[in-house]
Design a protein around this motif. Sequence first.
Motif, PDB file in Angstrom:
ATOM      1  N   ALA A 183      -5.285  36.809  -6.750  1.00 45.51           N
ATOM      2  CA  ALA A 183      -4.330  36.052  -5.957  1.00 45.51           C
ATOM      3  C   ALA A 183      -4.986  35.606  -4.699  1.00 45.51           C
ATOM      4  CB  ALA A 183      -2.927  36.509  -5.953  1.00 45.51           C
ATOM      5  N   GLY A 184      -5.768  36.255  -4.389  1.00 44.46           N
ATOM      6  CA  GLY A 184      -6.586  36.141  -3.145  1.00 44.46           C
ATOM      7  C   GLY A 184      -7.608  35.029  -3.297  1.00 44.46           C
ATOM      8  N   MET A 185      -8.044  35.021  -4.315  1.00 46.03           N
ATOM      9  CA  MET A 185      -9.257  33.811  -4.468  1.00 46.03           C
ATOM     10  C   MET A 185      -8.717  32.392  -4.589  1.00 46.03           C
ATOM     11  SD  MET A 185     -11.301  35.467  -7.505  1.00 46.03           S
ATOM     12  CE  MET A 185     -12.601  36.605  -7.199  1.00 46.03           C
ATOM     13  N   ALA A 186      -7.431  32.127  -4.503  1.00 51.88           N
ATOM     14  CA  ALA A 186      -6.754  30.721  -4.774  1.00 51.88           C
ATOM     15  C   ALA A 186      -7.314  29.819  -3.521  1.00 51.88           C
ATOM     16  CB  ALA A 186      -5.239  31.143  -4.542  1.00 51.88           C
ATOM     17  N   GLY A 187      -7.500  30.531  -2.321  1.00 47.72           N
ATOM     18  CA  GLY A 187      -8.136  29.771  -1.298  1.00 47.72           C
ATOM     19  C   GLY A 187      -9.553  29.033  -1.639  1.00 47.72           C
ATOM     20  N   VAL A 188     -10.308  29.472  -2.538  1.00 48.29           N
ATOM     21  CA  VAL A 188     -11.690  28.953  -2.686  1.00 48.29           C
ATOM     22  C   VAL A 188     -11.544  27.992  -4.001  1.00 48.29           C
ATOM     23  CG1 VAL A 188     -12.824  30.952  -1.505  1.00 48.29           C
ATOM     24  CG2 VAL A 188     -12.439  30.948  -4.163  1.00 48.29           C
ATOM     25  N   HIS A 189     -10.609  27.690  -4.542  1.00 39.79           N
ATOM     26  CA  HIS A 189     -10.382  27.233  -5.975  1.00 39.79           C
ATOM     27  C   HIS A 189     -11.242  25.705  -5.760  1.00 39.79           C
ATOM     28  CE1 HIS A 189      -8.637  24.302  -8.870  1.00 39.79           C
ATOM     29  NE2 HIS A 189      -8.744  25.236  -9.570  1.00 39.79           N
ATOM     30  N   GLU A 190     -10.821  25.071  -4.821  1.00 37.67           N
ATOM     31  CA  GLU A 190     -11.559  23.823  -4.818  1.00 37.67           C
ATOM     32  C   GLU A 190     -13.092  23.688  -4.522  1.00 37.67           C
ATOM     33  OE1 GLU A 190     -10.034  21.319  -1.961  1.00 37.67           O
ATOM     34  OE2 GLU A 190      -7.821  21.322  -2.702  1.00 37.67           O
ATOM     35  N   ALA A 191     -13.653  24.712  -3.870  1.00 41.35           N
ATOM     36  CA  ALA A 191     -15.016  24.882  -3.672  1.00 41.35           C
ATOM     37  C   ALA A 191     -15.881  25.428  -4.842  1.00 41.35           C
ATOM     38  CB  ALA A 191     -15.304  25.838  -2.523  1.00 41.35           C
ATOM     39  N   VAL A 192     -15.173  26.260  -5.512  1.00 45.10           N
ATOM     40  CA  VAL A 192     -15.659  26.930  -6.945  1.00 45.10           C
ATOM     41  C   VAL A 192     -15.631  25.618  -8.175  1.00 45.10           C
ATOM     42  CG1 VAL A 192     -15.450  28.464  -8.791  1.00 45.10           C
ATOM     43  CG2 VAL A 192     -15.175  29.071  -6.408  1.00 45.10           C
ATOM     44  N   ALA A 193     -14.513  24.963  -8.070  1.00 45.59           N
ATOM     45  CA  ALA A 193     -14.188  24.072  -9.144  1.00 45.59           C
ATOM     46  C   ALA A 193     -15.354  22.856  -8.932  1.00 45.59           C
ATOM     47  CB  ALA A 193     -13.072  23.419  -9.021  1.00 45.59           C
ATOM     48  N   ALA A 194     -15.610  22.559  -7.782  1.00 47.08           N
ATOM     49  CA  ALA A 194     -16.695  21.524  -7.495  1.00 47.08           C
ATOM     50  C   ALA A 194     -18.089  21.913  -8.004  1.00 47.08           C
ATOM     51  CB  ALA A 194     -16.620  20.968  -6.061  1.00 47.08           C
ATOM     52  N   ALA A 195     -18.297  23.164  -7.987  1.00 48.87           N
ATOM     53  CA  ALA A 195     -19.626  23.665  -8.459  1.00 48.87           C
ATOM     54  C   ALA A 195     -19.849  23.860  -9.780  1.00 48.87           C
ATOM     55  CB  ALA A 195     -20.119  24.872  -7.723  1.00 48.87           C
ATOM     56  N   LEU A 196     -18.688  23.875 -10.526  1.00 46.39           N
ATOM     57  CA  LEU A 196     -18.867  24.185 -12.054  1.00 46.39           C
ATOM     58  C   LEU A 196     -18.566  22.824 -12.927  1.00 46.39           C
ATOM     59  CD1 LEU A 196     -16.819  27.596 -12.180  1.00 46.39           C
ATOM     60  CD2 LEU A 196     -19.386  27.301 -12.023  1.00 46.39           C
ATOM     61  N   VAL A 198     -16.985  23.189 -15.919  1.00 50.34           N
ATOM     62  CA  VAL A 198     -15.740  23.570 -16.862  1.00 50.34           C
ATOM     63  C   VAL A 198     -14.370  23.687 -15.849  1.00 50.34           C
ATOM     64  CG1 VAL A 198     -17.258  24.883 -18.562  1.00 50.34           C
ATOM     65  CG2 VAL A 198     -16.331  26.141 -16.450  1.00 50.34           C
ATOM     66  N   PRO A 199     -13.330  23.670 -16.523  1.00 52.09           N
ATOM     67  CA  PRO A 199     -12.263  23.761 -15.848  1.00 52.09           C
ATOM     68  C   PRO A 199     -12.077  25.209 -14.881  1.00 52.09           C
ATOM     69  CG  PRO A 199     -11.852  22.873 -18.118  1.00 52.09           C
ATOM     70  CD  PRO A 199     -13.219  23.364 -17.852  1.00 52.09           C
ATOM     71  N   VAL A 200     -11.425  25.200 -13.899  1.00 52.83           N
ATOM     72  CA  VAL A 200     -11.264  26.512 -13.076  1.00 52.83           C
ATOM     73  C   VAL A 200      -9.850  26.334 -13.011  1.00 52.83           C
ATOM     74  CG1 VAL A 200     -11.780  27.670 -11.189  1.00 52.83           C
ATOM     75  CG2 VAL A 200     -13.615  26.484 -12.174  1.00 52.83           C
ATOM     76  N   VAL A 201      -9.031  27.781 -13.288  1.00 53.91           N
ATOM     77  CA  VAL A 201      -7.783  27.788 -13.452  1.00 53.91           C
ATOM     78  C   VAL A 201      -7.555  28.800 -12.224  1.00 53.91           C
ATOM     79  CG1 VAL A 201      -5.604  28.441 -14.657  1.00 53.91           C
ATOM     80  CG2 VAL A 201      -7.440  27.017 -15.775  1.00 53.91           C
ATOM     81  N   ASP A 202      -6.436  28.385 -11.312  1.00 51.79           N
ATOM     82  CA  ASP A 202      -6.078  29.240 -10.410  1.00 51.79           C
ATOM     83  C   ASP A 202      -4.667  29.843 -10.903  1.00 51.79           C
ATOM     84  OD1 ASP A 202      -4.808  30.617  -8.137  1.00 51.79           O
ATOM     85  OD2 ASP A 202      -4.582  28.735  -7.293  1.00 51.79           O
ATOM     86  N   GLY A 203      -4.521  31.060 -11.122  1.00 57.01           N
ATOM     87  CA  GLY A 203      -3.629  31.794 -11.842  1.00 57.01           C
ATOM     88  C   GLY A 203      -2.186  31.610 -10.878  1.00 57.01           C
ATOM     89  N   VAL A 204      -2.219  31.391  -9.578  1.00 56.62           N
ATOM     90  CA  VAL A 204      -1.114  31.283  -8.896  1.00 56.62           C
ATOM     91  C   VAL A 204      -0.416  29.817  -9.017  1.00 56.62           C
ATOM     92  CG1 VAL A 204      -0.116  31.006  -6.520  1.00 56.62           C
ATOM     93  CG2 VAL A 204      -1.859  32.940  -7.118  1.00 56.62           C
TER      94      VAL A 204
END
Length: 255
Positions: A183-196, A198-204
């Motif tokens: 859950a604490g990774m939710a704050g980096v979702h945008e940065a990670v999604a931009a680097a990949l 494939v779709p990146v899913v934030d569980g929250v």
Amino acid sequence: MPATILVVNVNTTEAVTEVIRASAEAAVSATTRVVALTPRFGPASVESNYESYLSAVGVLDAVQRHDGEFDAVVHAGFGEVGREALQDVLDVPVVDITEAAAHTACLLGRSYGVVTSLDRAVPAIHDRLLLAGLAGRCAGVRSVDLPVLEIEANPELTAKAFVDRATRLVEDDGAEVVLLGCAGMAGVHEAVAAALTVPVVDGVAAAARLAESLVALGLSTSKARSYAPPRTGDVRGWPLRAAGGGGRSTGGSGE
């Protein structure tokens, strides 16, 4: 009436609760109200089976002590226990971020992979996915080998480590979708999604939106068997309240 969704952090660190709240609010409709709860007791971070079971009681306490009506609950602990207990005592939908993320991923690709915090969390995540019947679509679970609180405190370091593990999941394990396994990774979702690619899913985010949809559909947990109200009148010394504050509870506990 606008829906109110409780999003409950499984640890007692307020900074993590704020990350969770922001992620949930960004995912739901503007008319939906998100209330983020931090347990009043429990571990500062959940990184073991021992802490997971302790946190489950803290989460129950936080929800049942909440003063106000609510329409759904999001259990914001990836791979953690406790969702089923909430379903026992509430008559509103309860959505766990682990299952919400995996279900969402299954709509986006044939297989998914999970990046989580510590390596010791990997077996617990496998177990939760297996229990949910979702393990067959999981290509792998990899860890960034960072404690939960360090993930929240160092988003740049986390994003870099996450991208590395996620890339290995895609290239080496065949994952077509990547899940944020903390859950604490939710704050980096945008940065990670931009680097990949494939779709990146934030569980929250997935859980909050799914909870909102269940409310709109007028659906909630079946009380036929598995999640029938508990018979806890003879439990002695139980720390939870008998009825859940202003929320709708189907079962209580002895004082």
